[in-house]
Design a protein around this motif. Structure first.
Motif, PDB file in Angstrom:
ATOM      1  N   TYR A 178      42.077  42.447  54.166  1.00  9.71           N
ATOM      2  CA  TYR A 178      43.281  41.623  54.170  1.00  9.71           C
ATOM      3  C   TYR A 178      43.075  40.352  54.981  1.00  9.71           C
ATOM      4  CZ  TYR A 178      46.117  45.085  51.725  1.00  9.71           C
ATOM      5  OH  TYR A 178      46.634  45.903  50.779  1.00  9.71           O
ATOM      6  N   LEU A 179      42.371  40.488  56.108  1.00 10.54           N
ATOM      7  CA  LEU A 179      42.112  39.298  56.924  1.00 10.54           C
ATOM      8  C   LEU A 179      41.272  38.285  56.146  1.00 10.54           C
ATOM      9  CD1 LEU A 179      41.421  40.639  60.530  1.00 10.54           C
ATOM     10  CD2 LEU A 179      43.364  39.295  59.738  1.00 10.54           C
ATOM     11  N   TYR A 207      43.586  65.207  54.017  1.00 13.37           N
ATOM     12  CA  TYR A 207      42.140  65.007  54.129  1.00 13.37           C
ATOM     13  C   TYR A 207      41.676  65.366  55.541  1.00 13.37           C
ATOM     14  CZ  TYR A 207      37.682  62.579  54.559  1.00 13.37           C
ATOM     15  OH  TYR A 207      36.368  62.286  54.810  1.00 13.37           O
ATOM     16  N   ILE A 210      46.813  47.180  62.474  1.00 14.03           N
ATOM     17  CA  ILE A 210      45.613  48.008  62.520  1.00 14.03           C
ATOM     18  C   ILE A 210      45.481  48.643  63.913  1.00 14.03           C
ATOM     19  CG2 ILE A 210      43.080  47.979  62.345  1.00 14.03           C
ATOM     20  CD1 ILE A 210      44.578  47.788  59.664  1.00 14.03           C
ATOM     21  N   ARG A 261      41.006  38.036  52.931  1.00 11.68           N
ATOM     22  CA  ARG A 261      41.815  37.498  51.843  1.00 11.68           C
ATOM     23  C   ARG A 261      42.767  36.420  52.360  1.00 11.68           C
ATOM     24  NH1 ARG A 261      42.644  36.625  46.393  1.00 11.68           N
ATOM     25  NH2 ARG A 261      44.850  36.800  45.890  1.00 11.68           N
ATOM     26  N   LEU A 262      43.374  36.700  53.521  1.00 13.99           N
ATOM     27  CA  LEU A 262      44.290  35.720  54.088  1.00 13.99           C
ATOM     28  C   LEU A 262      43.550  34.455  54.488  1.00 13.99           C
ATOM     29  CD1 LEU A 262      46.501  38.104  56.224  1.00 13.99           C
ATOM     30  CD2 LEU A 262      47.345  36.554  54.466  1.00 13.99           C
ATOM     31  N   VAL A 280      48.306  41.380  61.106  1.00 12.90           N
ATOM     32  CA  VAL A 280      47.379  42.376  60.569  1.00 12.90           C
ATOM     33  C   VAL A 280      46.719  43.134  61.720  1.00 12.90           C
ATOM     34  CG1 VAL A 280      45.215  42.683  59.316  1.00 12.90           C
ATOM     35  CG2 VAL A 280      46.955  41.146  58.416  1.00 12.90           C
ATOM     36  N   VAL A 311      40.475  48.194  55.293  1.00 12.59           N
ATOM     37  CA  VAL A 311      41.600  47.555  54.590  1.00 12.59           C
ATOM     38  C   VAL A 311      42.085  46.353  55.391  1.00 12.59           C
ATOM     39  CG1 VAL A 311      43.988  47.871  53.839  1.00 12.59           C
ATOM     40  CG2 VAL A 311      42.304  49.649  53.374  1.00 12.59           C
ATOM     41  N   GLY A 312      42.193  46.538  56.714  1.00 15.94           N
ATOM     42  CA  GLY A 312      42.618  45.430  57.565  1.00 15.94           C
ATOM     43  C   GLY A 312      41.680  44.234  57.436  1.00 15.94           C
ATOM     44  N   PHE A 346      50.581  52.992  57.667  1.00 18.08           N
ATOM     45  CA  PHE A 346      49.445  52.324  57.017  1.00 18.08           C
ATOM     46  C   PHE A 346      49.739  52.038  55.544  1.00 18.08           C
ATOM     47  CE2 PHE A 346      45.684  52.720  54.331  1.00 18.08           C
ATOM     48  CZ  PHE A 346      44.979  51.610  54.758  1.00 18.08           C
ATOM     49  N   PHE A 395      52.073  49.192  55.199  1.00 17.64           N
ATOM     50  CA  PHE A 395      51.347  47.962  55.549  1.00 17.64           C
ATOM     51  C   PHE A 395      50.453  47.516  54.389  1.00 17.64           C
ATOM     52  CE2 PHE A 395      46.986  46.865  56.879  1.00 17.64           C
ATOM     53  CZ  PHE A 395      47.179  45.596  57.393  1.00 17.64           C
ATOM     54  N   LEU A 448      46.942  41.400  46.161  1.00 17.54           N
ATOM     55  CA  LEU A 448      45.914  42.430  46.038  1.00 17.54           C
ATOM     56  C   LEU A 448      46.504  43.764  45.576  1.00 17.54           C
ATOM     57  CD1 LEU A 448      43.648  41.838  49.177  1.00 17.54           C
ATOM     58  CD2 LEU A 448      43.233  41.181  46.818  1.00 17.54           C
ATOM     59  N   PHE A 499      38.353  53.542  57.310  1.00 18.60           N
ATOM     60  CA  PHE A 499      39.095  53.152  56.110  1.00 18.60           C
ATOM     61  C   PHE A 499      40.228  52.190  56.463  1.00 18.60           C
ATOM     62  CE2 PHE A 499      42.661  54.252  53.132  1.00 18.60           C
ATOM     63  CZ  PHE A 499      42.124  53.625  52.019  1.00 18.60           C
ATOM     64  N   PHE A 500      41.001  52.529  57.513  1.00 21.19           N
ATOM     65  CA  PHE A 500      42.081  51.636  57.953  1.00 21.19           C
ATOM     66  C   PHE A 500      41.532  50.253  58.321  1.00 21.19           C
ATOM     67  CE2 PHE A 500      44.889  55.364  59.652  1.00 21.19           C
ATOM     68  CZ  PHE A 500      45.214  55.693  58.352  1.00 21.19           C
ATOM     69  N   ALA A 501      40.458  50.281  59.116  1.00 23.77           N
ATOM     70  CA  ALA A 501      39.898  49.024  59.598  1.00 23.77           C
ATOM     71  C   ALA A 501      39.373  48.186  58.428  1.00 23.77           C
ATOM     72  CB  ALA A 501      38.780  49.292  60.593  1.00 23.77           C
ATOM     73  N   ILE A 554      49.845  39.089  49.037  1.00 26.19           N
ATOM     74  CA  ILE A 554      48.637  38.269  48.872  1.00 26.19           C
ATOM     75  C   ILE A 554      47.943  38.579  47.560  1.00 26.19           C
ATOM     76  CG2 ILE A 554      48.257  37.862  51.325  1.00 26.19           C
ATOM     77  CD1 ILE A 554      46.333  40.105  51.431  1.00 26.19           C
ATOM     78  N   PHE A 589      47.330  31.133  59.200  1.00 29.19           N
ATOM     79  CA  PHE A 589      46.387  32.224  59.323  1.00 29.19           C
ATOM     80  C   PHE A 589      46.461  32.829  60.714  1.00 29.19           C
ATOM     81  CE2 PHE A 589      42.079  33.791  60.319  1.00 29.19           C
ATOM     82  CZ  PHE A 589      42.052  34.836  59.404  1.00 29.19           C
ATOM     83  N   VAL A 614      36.111  58.571  59.535  1.00 29.98           N
ATOM     84  CA  VAL A 614      36.254  58.081  58.143  1.00 29.98           C
ATOM     85  C   VAL A 614      37.609  57.406  57.983  1.00 29.98           C
ATOM     86  CG1 VAL A 614      36.316  58.770  55.728  1.00 29.98           C
ATOM     87  CG2 VAL A 614      34.779  59.948  57.321  1.00 29.98           C
ATOM     88  N   ILE A 615      38.637  58.070  58.536  1.00 28.05           N
ATOM     89  CA  ILE A 615      39.995  57.540  58.364  1.00 28.05           C
ATOM     90  C   ILE A 615      40.152  56.199  59.075  1.00 28.05           C
ATOM     91  CG2 ILE A 615      42.423  57.956  58.921  1.00 28.05           C
ATOM     92  CD1 ILE A 615      41.781  60.984  58.470  1.00 28.05           C
ATOM     93  N   ILE A 616      39.677  56.142  60.331  1.00 32.14           N
ATOM     94  CA  ILE A 616      39.816  54.883  61.082  1.00 32.14           C
ATOM     95  C   ILE A 616      39.012  53.766  60.428  1.00 32.14           C
ATOM     96  CG2 ILE A 616      39.235  53.739  63.258  1.00 32.14           C
ATOM     97  CD1 ILE A 616      40.391  55.964  64.747  1.00 32.14           C
TER      98      ILE A 616
END
Lengths: 636, 427
Positions: free
Chosen positions: A20-21, B180, B342, A23-24, B338, A16-17, B372, B375, B385, A12-14, B383, B331, A8-10
């Motif tokens: 962001y990608l 968590y 990650i 969005r960029l 990014v 968000v990444g 994280f 970041f 957000l 979640f991190f991925a 950006i 980009f 779940v945590i990984i």
């Protein structure tokens, strides 16, 4: 169990990444609004407005050029004016103006510079440049101002001013932006595309305070501004100004054409104004004053004003009559059986004499023959056929047509045909007796001074004309509008012109225009007296000279000045002499015409009788661009 | 039991390489951010931020060597002492700190300033790890086991808040990830996220519409619910949840207007609509978006950035360093950054999961979570957000304290990880 939470945590991190990608990618690649041209505020796109093209006269003298001036811009959020009083004094404005200018600038944008004061001269700029350092938020931008070497040709040249909102919206290609300049009338308008040149674009870098930091990418993407094309006119500035001086205190026009080419030598619209007053920072005040002026100095009379041609029209009648064969050079008519009056003059036993004495019954009869062609079985039908035939003939002289001069708003005039009268009377319900006033240039005929000058040119050429034009060369190569090289034939044979010209010479030598004859030059001319509904007649004269090798054809109209011989003929002949010999022999006549004042006879639209005139005698005062001067209105 | 194999054999080189890559890219971009075409100085000139950063990198290398040399047991043994020292520093700074940019959070030592708040992350991580290393502690069952954790976090958070460093304080939210992983029920972070979502929705839409929408959704949920669930209390649970949510919506309004300070409210409003205050709070966001957006796919080229160069973007070498990457490398550059982050964070989670001791695992998650969080907030704000919260981008932003604290944070974990083959499992 809990170990699985790492996924779940990984994830979640991925996630968000990934967001962001995406969005960029959107910001940098897809969204154009952040691209360099549209949004970047460190790279400023500077538009370089080129100098407008210059305008020259026929001898190579400059008529219009550009003077560099400086616009003062203000960025409201940066503006700091601690002592408003001194600031206003320096700029020569009032506190009120200061407040409203600042408010207008703030309303447009607090971040972006907007115009504060327009068109400060180089001298003004030099004198206030140092003082302005004390006030932040103000900057100067170089621009240019139209400058006229002589206070003449105002309506012909037209003026340049800020583009209007509706013009901005109407433009087909988005070329102009707000506060850009555009030719609004005259030559400036017609030749806008040639005069404006090509705008340059420079990309420059600036820091957050708007301080210049050098060209971007060493100017790779920059384009150079290209100055507008120069225009070459046929105007003779000396003659033009001489004609101007003769038309002071008169309402009317002078149009002089070079018959062999159609080039306009001189074109006067009186009363006029100094074009420099509309090329100053006081444009709006001066313009408003011109609009308010009851004599309408902005009305370009040579091409826009309509008159009845009066007796000058008899020339065309005679030419058509000869060509149609309804008369011969030797035809004579008496005053009998004619409803029109005439003045006392010797018997008119020939076309030349008819023209010379401007005999009304003579041309009544000529016109009658043109309409009926000796066929009077059915006068109604004959009139209808005859008029249309006549109409076609006259049209060839440019009457009732737009000639196509390179000036805006040319008035078409009116040349009635069958349809025209059918509308009033009904088909076959009218005949010659209803329309005979056309024979002497009255009735429903309407012409402009330009058209009559062109008629003079046609007679000078013995049968053809070139479209009258102001500009005969564009740019260094002096390109010519091909329309101006087309020879227009009138369908009247050259030999038919001789009796008419003989009569015109007679008119100047011993006829209606004899008082203004010029020693040493054979001038052929014809007076006209155009009736006005109220008040005095308007004085008309058309002429050309020298008769054997015509160099100038001219039409002069002076409103409410009486008979053609009294005002128009002397002015025309003085202009002809000036053009041909550069000197004036009849100084007394010149003196009289310079002083002549017909303003008091002018009946303004909506008035029953002439009003006493005083204001228009003052010529518009050109505004000196001295900054401390208050705006000078034309009519205080 | 410790066989003394050289540390170079056991250390996780993937993390080290990513770390070096981040430092390198960061340093080059700091140079680009402070580069002035008119007064050119070298990358190594200590008069500019790039030169100074190089010094910080050098000293960080020395620190790293020290960390790797010190026995790994030191960190676990001394974790509470380290915590105590940092708390003392935080208290000290309140009285003896120098005021920089409106926050009394710096200690001046000669020409350099240190920010104890930066080191509180390390201290809290160690303390939480130490506390959770007790196998008797269970976050799944006992509520009272949470109290010490809350205390560990709340004390420095309170002190940091007193010194006006809200950004650094918010970083403590990242410990939610550790908790968590260690058994905190999933609904707690879920509620947190729902709260955040409700907060944003409340700011965007009319309160009454949201309330109506919640009621409609609750009705749908009840209608679709299996009959058994409904009878077993699902009905009342849904109704209560719906009412609580409506309460939150109205509470947020009150919170926004009466609790938050004006500049904090502004930062949240700007997130929703940067154009609401283009010259004030929105300026940073708009300028930073323009800088990044104008980079295009490949960027304007090294030292060719114009938005960042001519002072349009504030704090270019520190909090907004990512703009320089975006503008000059496009980009392609931002994607690399990014992906680096990650990868680093994921690698840290993998390393944490392979630890045999609970202390090491918890600490590993703390490091991953903190990096994280930085970041997410830092890049998110550039950006548009995330709200503008002044916290640095780890390893990239200019600044000694942050570089040191992140390096220590990371390499303490790498040191512990390197000793893993010789550690006995205790949890």
């Amino acid at each position: 169990m809990l170990e699985n939470r790492r996924f779940v945590i990984i994830i979640f991190f991925a996630l968000v990444g990934l967001i962001y990608l995406l969005r960029l990618f959107y910001l940098q690649v897809l969204d154009e609004s952040y691209s360099i041209e549209s949004s970047s505020n460190s790279i400023k796109r500077v538009i370089e407005i080129p100098f407008r093209g210059q305008i020259y006269d026929r001898t190579g003298k400059l008529i219009v050029y550009n003077t560099p001036v400086y616009d003062l811009l203000v960025t409201p959020y940066k503006a700091r004016v601690d002592d408003t009083l001194r600031f206003c004094q320096v700029l020569g404005i009032e506190r009120r103006d200061f407040d409203s200018l600042m408010a207008a600038a703030s309303a447009y944008s607090r971040m972006k510079p907007s115009l504060f004061l327009r068109q400060l001269s180089k001298e003004d700029f030099a004198s206030i440049q140092d003082i302005m350092v004390d006030y932040s938020g103000f900057e100067f931008a170089k621009s240019s101002l139209r400058t006229y070497t002589a206070p003449t040709l105002a309506n012909t040249l037209g003026y340049v001013s800020e583009i209007t909102r509706s013009q901005l919206e109407k433009q087909e290609e988005p070329y102009y932006r707000q506060s850009d300049y555009i030719g609004q009338s005259g030559i400036e308008k017609i030749y806008e595309n040639e005069l404006r040149g090509k705008r340059g674009t420079k990309f420059v870098m600036q820091n957050v305070n708007g301080v210049y930091k050098g060209p971007w990418k060493s100017g790779e993407l920059d384009t150079m501004a290209v100055a507008g094309e120069n225009l070459y006119t046929g105007i003779d500035l000396e003659v033009q100004q001489y004609a101007d001086s003769l038309m002071v205190n008169k309402v009317g026009s002078v149009v002089a054409i070079e018959p062999k080419t159609g080039r306009i030598i001189s074109i006067v619209s009186a009363p006029t104004y100094d074009p420099n007053i509309l090329a100053s920072r006081y444009f709006s005040k001066n313009f408003a004053a011109l609009v308010r002026n009851p004599y309408k100095p902005l009305f370009n009379r040579p091409v826009m004003a309509s008159y009845r041609p009066g007796s000058t029209f008899k020339l065309i009648q005679a030419l058509i009559g000869l060509q149609e064969g309804v008369i011969t050079p030797g035809s004579g008519f008496t005053h009998a059986n004619c409803p029109m009056n005439c003045h006392n003059h010797p018997a008119t036993g020939s076309v030349a004499l008819g023209v010379m004495h401007s005999c009304n019954p003579y041309f009544y009869n000529v016109f009658r023959r043109l309409i009926y062609k000796n066929n009077i079985q059915n006068t109604f039908k004959a009139s209808a056929v005859g008029l249309d035939n006549w109409h076609d003939r006259i049209s060839k002289f440019g009457i009732g047509q737009r000639l196509g001069i390179d000036l805006p708003s040319e008035y078409k005039g009116n040349l009635p045909n069958k349809k025209y009268y059918d509308r009033f009377y009904g088909e076959y319900r009218w005949k010659f007796s209803n329309i005979y006033s056309l024979s002497i240039g009255e009735g429903e005929l309407l012409i402009t001074p330009l058209k009559m000058a062109n008629v003079a040119a046609i007679i000078a050429n013995r049968g053809y004309f070139y479209t009258p034009h102001v500009i005969h060369g564009i740019g260094d190569k002096k390109t010519v509008n091909p329309d101006f090289l087309v020879r227009h034939e009138t369908g009247v044979d050259a030999h038919n012109f001789e009796p008419v010209i003989e009569g015109m010479i007679g008119a100047v030598e011993g006829g209606t225009a004899r008082r203004s004859k010029v020693e040493g030059i054979t001038i052929a001319g014809k007076t006209g007296t155009s009736q006005n509904k109220k008040g005095d007649d308007s004085s008309i004269f058309i002429a050309f000279a020298p008769v054997d090798d015509p160099k100038i054809a001219i039409a002069v109209f002076v409103e409410y000045a009486g008979a053609g011989g009294s005002a128009a003929a002397p002015i025309a002949n003085l202009v002809i002499e000036k053009y041909l010999t550069r000197k004036i022999t009849n100084k007394a006549l010149e003196e009289r015409m310079l002083k002549a004042d017909f303003m008091s006879k002018v009946i303004l639209p909506g008035q029953k009788k002439p009003v006493p005139v005083d204001t228009t005698k003052k010529k518009p005062v050109p505004v000196k661009t001295n900054i401390l001067n208050k705006p000078v209105a034309v009519n205080p | 039991m410790a066989e003394n194999k050289p540390i170079t054999k056991n250390i996780d080189w993937i993390v080290v390489l990513i770390y070096i890559a981040c430092l390198g890219i960061g340093w080059v971009n700091i140079y680009a951010a402070v580069y002035n075409p008119e007064v050119q100085t070298s990358m190594f000139d200590s008069s500019n931020n790039a030169g100074k950063q190089l010094m910080w990198i050098g000293t960080a290398a020395i620190l790293i060597v020290c960390i790797l040399v010190i026995d790994y047991k030191f960190y676990e043994t001394f974790s509470f002492i380290i915590y105590a020292v940092v708390i003392l520093l935080l208290i000290m700074v309140l009285f003896a700190g120098s005021n920089i940019n409106g926050s009394r959070s710096w200690i001046k030592i000669g020409a350099f300033s240190l920010q104890p708040a930066e080191f509180s992350k390390l201290a809290v991580s160690l303390a939480i790890s130490k506390y959770l290393s007790d196998p008797a502690i269970s976050l799944t069952r006992k509520l009272k086991d949470y109290y010490p954790i809350m205390g560990i976090i709340a004390l420095p958070a309170f002190l940091i808040l007193l010194s006006n460093e809200t950004g650094s304080m918010l970083v403590f939210a990242s410990f939610a990830i550790v908790l968590y992983r260690e058994g905190m029920p999933g609904f707690i972070p879920a509620i947190g996220m729902v709260m955040a979502a409700l907060l944003i929705i409340t700011l965007l839409f009319v309160k009454w519409y949201i309330a109506a929408a919640i009621i409609v959704i609750a009705g749908l949920v009840i209608w679709l619910m299996p009959v058994m669930t409904r009878r077993r209390g699902g009905l009342w649970a849904t109704i209560i949840v719906a009412f609580v949510m409506i309460g939150i919506v109205f509470g947020v309004d009150f919170f926004m207007n009466n609790v938050l300070q004006k500049h904090q409210r502004g930062r949240i409003m700007v997130l929703l609509d940067p154009d609401s205050d283009p010259r004030g709070i929105g300026w940073n966001v708009i300028q930073s978006k323009i800088a990044i957006g104008s980079g295009g796919f490949t960027g304007k080229g090294f030292l060719q950035g114009t938005q960042t160069k001519f002072d349009f973007v504030p704090e270019q070498s520190t909090d907004f360093i990512f703009c320089t990457v975006g503008e000059e490398h496009g980009f392609a550059g931002t994607a690399v950054v990014v992906i680096l982050f990650i990868s680093l964070i994921s690698r840290l989670v993998i390393l944490a999961e392979r630890q045999r001791s609970r202390f090491a695992r918890v600490y590993g998650y703390c490091v991953a979570g903190i990096i994280f969080f930085h970041f997410m907030i830092n890049i998110g704000m550039t950006i548009g957000l995330m709200p503008v919260i002044g916290i640095p981008l780890p390893f990239f932003s200019y600044g000694g304290s942050s570089l040191w604290s992140f390096s220590i944070l990371l390499f303490v974990f790498l040191k512990i990880d390197a000793q893993r083959p010789f550690t006995l499992s205790r949890g």
